[in-house]
Scaffold this motif. Structure first.
Motif: not given
Length: 237
Positions: A204-207, A140-145, A211-215
């Motif tokens: 790690d690289e993009y902190d 569905s999605f990569q977790f990256y903005p 955001k992932l935990e919020s998701f």
């Protein structure tokens, strides 16, 4: 709604990711090479065994090598030796494979099948099902903005009208987390599959950990069925 997560490259930060998944009662499939020719760290044997206690481990070649255009013996060695090495470390067989970089062709698919894998995952995004082929499992999605432009490139590579509607939504909603929340709600509304994937080194690289935990917290508001990719594959078949 089926909720799947998969994570590529076998970086040591996968252990942090595993702890976060456990915190929210989520499942994960981790695709692991035995080394990384790009120079990134990979999990040590004991770390891999720790991850294996609660999650699915899959193959990702021997050296994280892109597989298109390789001589047949090199192609088979990367896939088969990678599988054998991970199985030797874990003491049991593994079922799933992920094409490094999402790069594959018909020869690659045949080699993955011949190596004894049951399914293979791609980097096709914007899909809310398990796909038509076990060897072309989408996400569905990569977790990256990613921007709407990047999503559009993926949609053009794997075209489907419904994907361009999602691209338009991303164009309208510039805030990544609001966009992702809306997509999760829509997947729940349609009782579909939501497959999130990514890389722990990228978190790690993009902190992106917060955001992932919020998701992940959002999933507590929905009646999800959390599965590994192999469990989802078995359910489909």
């Amino acid at each position: 709604m089926l909720f799947l997560t998969s994570w590529d490259d076998g970086h040591p930060s996968d252990l942090r990711l595993a702890d976060l998944l456990c915190k929210y009662n989520l499942k994960g499939t981790f695709f692991v090479p035995t080394s990384n020719k790009e120079g990134r760290e990979v999990l040590a044997k004991e770390e891999l065994r720790r991850l294996d206690r609660n999650f699915e481990i899959g193959g990702h070649t021997l050296t994280h090598c892109y597989l298109n255009g390789l001589a047949a013996d090199v192609l088979n060695h990367e896939i088969c030796a990678g599988k054998a090495a991970i199985e030797d470390d874990l003491g049991h067989s593994i079922n799933g494979f992920c094409y490094p970089g999402g790069v594959f062709d018909s020869r690659t698919i045949c080699a993955v099948k011949a190596a004894g894998f049951d399914y293979a995952r791609t980097v096709e995004n914007l899909c809310f099902d398990l796909g038509k082929s076990a060897w072309l499992m989408p996400t569905s999605f990569q977790f990256y903005p990613h921007s709407a432009f990047v999503l559009a490139k993926n949609a053009i590579k794997y075209p489907k009208i419904s994907k361009f509607n999602i691209v338009r939504m991303r164009w309208s909603e510039k805030e990544f987390m609001r966009f992702m929340e809306a997509q999760l709600a829509d997947a729940n509304h349609h009782s579909s599959v939501f497959h999130l994937w990514g890389h722990s080194w990228e978190l790690d690289e993009y902190d992106l950990w917060g955001k992932l935990e919020s998701f992940f917290k959002l999933t507590e508001h929905y009646p999800i069925q959390a599965l590994t990719l192999f469990d989802a594959h078995q359910l489909k078949n």
